[in-house]
Motif scaffolding. Structure first.
Motif, mmCIF file in Angstrom:
data_model
loop_
_atom_site.group_PDB
_atom_site.id
_atom_site.type_symbol
_atom_site.label_atom_id
_atom_site.label_comp_id
_atom_site.label_asym_id
_atom_site.label_seq_id
_atom_site.Cartn_x
_atom_site.Cartn_y
_atom_site.Cartn_z
ATOM 1 N N LEU A 4 0.843 -1.183 0.000
ATOM 2 C CA LEU A 4 0.000 0.000 0.000
ATOM 3 C C LEU A 4 0.883 1.239 0.000
ATOM 4 O O LEU A 4 1.801 1.359 0.813
ATOM 5 N N ILE A 5 0.605 2.151 -0.915
ATOM 6 C CA ILE A 5 1.388 3.374 -0.997
ATOM 7 C C ILE A 5 0.455 4.582 -0.879
ATOM 8 O O ILE A 5 -0.701 4.520 -1.283
ATOM 9 N N PRO A 6 0.943 5.686 -0.309
ATOM 10 C CA PRO A 6 0.097 6.872 -0.122
ATOM 11 C C PRO A 6 -0.243 7.552 -1.439
ATOM 12 O O PRO A 6 0.536 7.525 -2.397
ATOM 13 N N THR A 7 -1.413 8.176 -1.453
ATOM 14 C CA THR A 7 -1.855 8.915 -2.633
ATOM 15 C C THR A 7 -1.906 10.417 -2.393
ATOM 16 O O THR A 7 -1.904 11.199 -3.344
ATOM 17 N N VAL A 14 -4.640 5.526 0.425
ATOM 18 C CA VAL A 14 -3.644 4.560 -0.031
ATOM 19 C C VAL A 14 -4.217 3.717 -1.162
ATOM 20 O O VAL A 14 -5.439 3.542 -1.273
ATOM 21 N N THR A 43 -2.878 8.279 10.021
ATOM 22 C CA THR A 43 -3.817 8.889 9.079
ATOM 23 C C THR A 43 -3.488 10.363 8.859
ATOM 24 O O THR A 43 -3.696 10.901 7.766
ATOM 25 N N LEU A 46 -0.593 10.732 6.407
ATOM 26 C CA LEU A 46 -0.972 10.442 5.031
ATOM 27 C C LEU A 46 -1.559 11.655 4.315
ATOM 28 O O LEU A 46 -1.700 11.644 3.095
ATOM 29 N N PRO A 49 2.031 13.028 2.531
ATOM 30 C CA PRO A 49 3.082 11.993 2.540
ATOM 31 C C PRO A 49 4.370 12.493 1.891
ATOM 32 O O PRO A 49 4.338 13.239 0.905
ATOM 33 N N ARG A 54 6.614 4.850 2.670
ATOM 34 C CA ARG A 54 5.853 3.608 2.742
ATOM 35 C C ARG A 54 5.428 3.410 4.192
ATOM 36 O O ARG A 54 6.253 3.107 5.052
ATOM 37 N N TRP A 88 2.824 -2.109 5.627
ATOM 38 C CA TRP A 88 1.571 -2.381 4.923
ATOM 39 C C TRP A 88 1.914 -3.005 3.570
ATOM 40 O O TRP A 88 1.729 -2.423 2.504
ATOM 41 N N THR A 285 -8.313 -1.232 3.198
ATOM 42 C CA THR A 285 -7.486 -0.363 4.028
ATOM 43 C C THR A 285 -7.871 1.106 3.896
ATOM 44 O O THR A 285 -7.936 1.839 4.894
ATOM 45 N N ALA A 286 -8.113 1.591 2.687
ATOM 46 C CA ALA A 286 -8.410 3.009 2.486
ATOM 47 C C ALA A 286 -9.644 3.433 3.275
ATOM 48 O O ALA A 286 -9.625 4.464 3.972
#
Length: 306
Positions: A4-7, A14, A43, A46, A49, A54, A88, A285-286
């Protein structure tokens, strides 16, 4: 592998993506992740980020490659771990001094719920000193840290007053040993020997006013994300000569793996009960992160890898 990577998008913080499998350093073991937990503080990070960041600090899984230097658990050992990042994901490299073996009697979701919140709670109480017979005021008690602090402090003989806005969460804190549950700091009577404060904003001055003379306030968070204003002369109204101490869970004399092992042992013995408000597949997860941020989950949220 998948991770999972941040957006940077609050609506979907993520997404799953393909990333290279980690290459462990000599003091790190490679762990196949079975479950991980997310924390409300994560949170907030994020929202902005850092490039290449990661996330992921709380994991449970299986060692598939022991550390090259011979330290830590051997291959095919169930573990709970606290990497500083990257948890994650399907695989994560974890320093062996941040790993503890997980017995078969403790499910992976329970193990994954232990590290950050459990380490914070146990080290916070160690910082507070002996609590037998002492009156403790705990703000922000309905989160993962608050449940652990309440149960551990009550078991050690403290008189705990827990502050939570939610009646249902208050009932659970009472089950874990809180003598009093109030819905606002202003409703706490005191005086208290120790205040454990994690809210900031208006709550900290109100909590300080309920501290006994020469008492200690330990400030370990600012969940309200609101700055604090204190008046020097307010100390003379009750908490004269009080101590205000900043706390960070990584500033401790004991090693992470020793404290993790203690948390695992207490859980296996039925003396510590991870409060898990949601267990879901990591594809969710998101949404789980958004619900945790907006306080729709009580205690810990755990994601499992299918």
């Amino acid at each position: 592998m998948k991770a999972l990577i941040p957006t940077g998008d609050p609506a979907e913080p993520v997404v799953l993506a393909d990333v290279p499998e980690p290459t462990p350093c000599s003091h790190e073991a490679l762990v196949k992740v079975e479950a991980f937990s997310v924390n409300r503080g994560e949170t907030f990070k994020l929202e902005r980020p850092a490039p290449g960041e990661r996330p992921g600090k709380d994991i449970a899984g299986l060692v598939v490659q022991p550390a090259a230097d011979g330290s830590g658990p051997s291959r095919i050992t169930r573990v709970v771990g606290h990497p500083m990042a990257g948890g994650w994901a399907e695989y994560v490299a974890v320093p062996t001094d941040a790993l503890a073996e997980l017995p078969d009697s403790v499910p992976a979701p329970q193990g994954a719920a232990l590290p950050l919140a459990g380490l914070t709670a146990s080290r916070l109480l160690r910082t507070a000193g002996p609590v037998l017979g002492r009156r403790i005021l705990l703000t922000g008690a309905s989160g993962g840290v608050g449940h652990y602090v309440t149960e551990l402090a009550a078991a050690a003989g403290a008189w705990v007053t827990a502050v939570t806005r939610d009646a249902g969460r208050g009932a659970r804190l009472a089950e874990l040993g809180a003598v009093d549950v109030v819905h606002d700091v202003a409703d706490a009577h005191g005086p208290y020997d120790v205040v454990l404060e994690s809210t900031g904003g208006r709550a900290l001055p109100l909590a300080l006013a309920r501290l006994a003379k020469r008492g200690t306030l330990i400030w370990f968070g600012q969940a309200s994300r609101t700055p604090v204003t204190l008046d020097f002369f307010d100390f003379f109204a009750g908490p004269e000569s009080a101590i205000i101490r900043h706390f960070h869970y990584l500033d401790a004399d004991t090693r992470l793996n020793d404290d993790l092992a203690a948390l695992v042992r207490l859980t296996a013995e039925g003396r510590l009960h991870p409060e898990i408000g949601r267990v879901a597949d990591w594809a969710d997860t998101a949404r789980t992160l958004t619900d945790l941020r907006d306080r729709r989950i009580r205690g810990k949220a755990v994601l499992t890898l299918s």
